[in-house]
Design a protein around this motif. Structure first.
Motif, PDB file in Angstrom:
ATOM      1  N   ALA A 257       0.837  -1.204   0.000  1.00 22.90           N
ATOM      2  CA  ALA A 257       0.000   0.000   0.000  1.00 22.90           C
ATOM      3  C   ALA A 257       0.873   1.256   0.000  1.00 22.90           C
ATOM      4  O   ALA A 257       1.924   1.307   0.650  1.00 22.90           O
ATOM      5  CB  ALA A 257      -0.921   0.005   1.206  1.00 22.90           C
ATOM      6  N   GLU A 258       0.419   2.271  -0.734  1.00 19.11           N
ATOM      7  CA  GLU A 258       1.137   3.538  -0.792  1.00 19.11           C
ATOM      8  C   GLU A 258       0.602   4.501   0.253  1.00 19.11           C
ATOM      9  O   GLU A 258      -0.590   4.494   0.577  1.00 19.11           O
ATOM     10  CB  GLU A 258       1.020   4.150  -2.183  1.00 19.11           C
ATOM     11  CG  GLU A 258       1.686   3.325  -3.277  1.00 19.11           C
ATOM     12  CD  GLU A 258       1.621   4.002  -4.632  1.00 19.11           C
ATOM     13  OE1 GLU A 258       1.063   5.117  -4.708  1.00 19.11           O
ATOM     14  OE2 GLU A 258       2.133   3.414  -5.610  1.00 19.11           O
ATOM     15  N   LEU A 259       1.479   5.335   0.768  1.00 23.91           N
ATOM     16  CA  LEU A 259       1.076   6.346   1.734  1.00 23.91           C
ATOM     17  C   LEU A 259       0.091   7.307   1.077  1.00 23.91           C
ATOM     18  O   LEU A 259       0.364   7.814  -0.015  1.00 23.91           O
ATOM     19  CB  LEU A 259       2.303   7.103   2.228  1.00 23.91           C
ATOM     20  CG  LEU A 259       2.173   7.910   3.524  1.00 23.91           C
ATOM     21  CD1 LEU A 259       1.928   6.982   4.701  1.00 23.91           C
ATOM     22  CD2 LEU A 259       3.439   8.718   3.753  1.00 23.91           C
ATOM     23  N   PRO A 260      -1.056   7.573   1.698  1.00 22.22           N
ATOM     24  CA  PRO A 260      -2.060   8.439   1.060  1.00 22.22           C
ATOM     25  C   PRO A 260      -1.545   9.846   0.787  1.00 22.22           C
ATOM     26  O   PRO A 260      -0.778  10.408   1.568  1.00 22.22           O
ATOM     27  CB  PRO A 260      -3.196   8.469   2.097  1.00 22.22           C
ATOM     28  CG  PRO A 260      -3.016   7.235   2.910  1.00 22.22           C
ATOM     29  CD  PRO A 260      -1.535   7.010   2.967  1.00 22.22           C
ATOM     30  N   VAL A 261      -1.969  10.399  -0.351  1.00 18.24           N
ATOM     31  CA  VAL A 261      -1.742  11.812  -0.670  1.00 18.24           C
ATOM     32  C   VAL A 261      -3.068  12.512  -0.428  1.00 18.24           C
ATOM     33  O   VAL A 261      -4.075  12.190  -1.054  1.00 18.24           O
ATOM     34  CB  VAL A 261      -1.291  11.999  -2.126  1.00 18.24           C
ATOM     35  CG1 VAL A 261      -1.143  13.479  -2.456  1.00 18.24           C
ATOM     36  CG2 VAL A 261       0.024  11.263  -2.375  1.00 18.24           C
ATOM     37  N   ILE A 262      -3.096  13.465   0.464  1.00 25.55           N
ATOM     38  CA  ILE A 262      -4.404  13.939   0.938  1.00 25.55           C
ATOM     39  C   ILE A 262      -4.693  15.401   0.651  1.00 25.55           C
ATOM     40  O   ILE A 262      -5.724  15.911   1.080  1.00 25.55           O
ATOM     41  CB  ILE A 262      -4.570  13.677   2.449  1.00 25.55           C
ATOM     42  CG1 ILE A 262      -3.481  14.374   3.272  1.00 25.55           C
ATOM     43  CG2 ILE A 262      -4.577  12.192   2.724  1.00 25.55           C
ATOM     44  CD1 ILE A 262      -3.660  14.192   4.775  1.00 25.55           C
TER      45      ILE A 262
END
Length: 330
Positions: free
Chosen positions: A112-117
């Motif tokens: 999983a990729e770190l969310p871009v928010i």
């Protein structure tokens, strides 16, 4: 559980100093520590020797030392025993990252990729962290509908006189639920109008996107003129991430961002916006903890036009987040 494969914020960056800190990660107890080299580690909060909490220990160099017998571990969970040379104890480790003023963790081998928010043109105002005595689904309910703003909130949103004129639009995909609410802004203090560039008679717009890998809500709030679609003022963006502690308790991390046009006033606006957001969120917390029956089932509820989202989010939380078979909630 599939939920552990996703990045979750578990601690504000400023809350980790020289001592290790115990955190909850979707029901698992972890310890976060920072070595003298500045690198973070996330381990299961239990020494495999005699099951002592490692979060009660200390950091020496770049290793976490158990307070009971001095066994110590690096950020990968590889340990040594002072009393038994050649012994190589091991503690489960987790992936860890630092972003948006928070510390995030996930299962070690998850891709999983770190969310871009947030839009990169926005600057961050604050990161806020809460623990609320209510299930995950009830928190998602609260932050994905606007009707409660009439009675729960004081500043942004709508009042009881104007809620019937709020237009609500719903867009549903397999992995997201999007809601747009547009209607009369409740009366707010004049100084806030001037500060935020609000024009009397403008419509308040709230755009919400509920996502499930992990469960979080992206938020955009702004005003538009009823007669001029080009007018768009005072935009703020944010995200709310949820971390279920157990079936009756949920941690929540909020990230708030301000448009670049207001950044010049950030020295003054950041503390004010942080105070207002924290105050309003604590009103949400108080309301959620006052619900008499926290059963997540919606069977038997008498629902209104803003409640269509409840069924949709529950189905996706179950299938996408927990990865369980979904039985229709109709």
């Amino acid at each position: 559980m599939k939920a552990h494969n996703f990045w979750h914020p578990v601690l504000k960056t400023k809350d980790i100093k020289r001592q290790p800190v115990s955190v909850n990660f979707c029901g698992k107890e972890l310890v976060i520590f920072r070595g003298e080299n500045g690198i973070l580690g996330a381990l299961e909060d239990c020494c495999p020797h005699r099951r002592m909490r490692l979060s009660k220990g200390t950091v020496r160099g770049n290793r976490l030392v158990c307070p009971y017998h001095g066994w110590n571990y690096d950020r990968d969970g590889k340990g040594t025993s002072p009393s038994t040379s050649g012994l190589r104890p091991c503690v489960k480790s987790y992936d860890i990252a630092e972003k948006y003023g928070a510390i995030w963790v996930k299962e070690l081998h998850s891709t999983a990729e770190l969310p871009v928010i947030v839009n990169p043109e926005f600057h961050q105002v604050c990161t806020l962290h809460y623990r609320i005595q209510a299930p995950l689904e009830l928190l998602v309910d609260n932050f994905s509908e606007i009707e409660h703003s009439c009675t729960t909130h004081i500043f942004l949103g709508h009042d009881l006189e104007g809620i019937s004129r709020v237009e609500s639009y719903l867009e549903v995909t397999e992995d997201a639920v999007r809601i747009i609410n547009k209607g009369p802004q409740r009366k707010i203090p004049r100084f806030l109008e001037l500060l935020l560039g609000y024009k009397r008679g403008s419509l308040f717009v709230g755009e919400l996107e509920v996502l499930f890998s992990p469960v979080h809500i992206n938020i955009k709030n702004y005003w538009i003129s009823p007669n001029d679609s080009e007018f768009r003022k005072g935009e703020a963006q944010g995200a709310v991430f949820f971390n279920p502690v157990n079936d009756q308790e949920t941690e929540m991390m909020m990230f708030s961002f301000m448009s670049s046009e207001l950044a010049v006033f950030s020295r003054f606006l950041n503390p004010l916006a942080t105070f207002l957001l924290d105050y309003e969120t604590k009103l949400d917390k108080k309301m959620l903890e006052g619900i008499t029956n926290k059963n997540i089932s919606i069977v038997g509820m008498q629902l209104g036009r803003f409640d269509k989202v409840l069924k949709l989010t529950r189905e996706r939380i179950k299938s996408l987040y927990w990865q369980k078979d979904v039985i229709s909630l109709r």
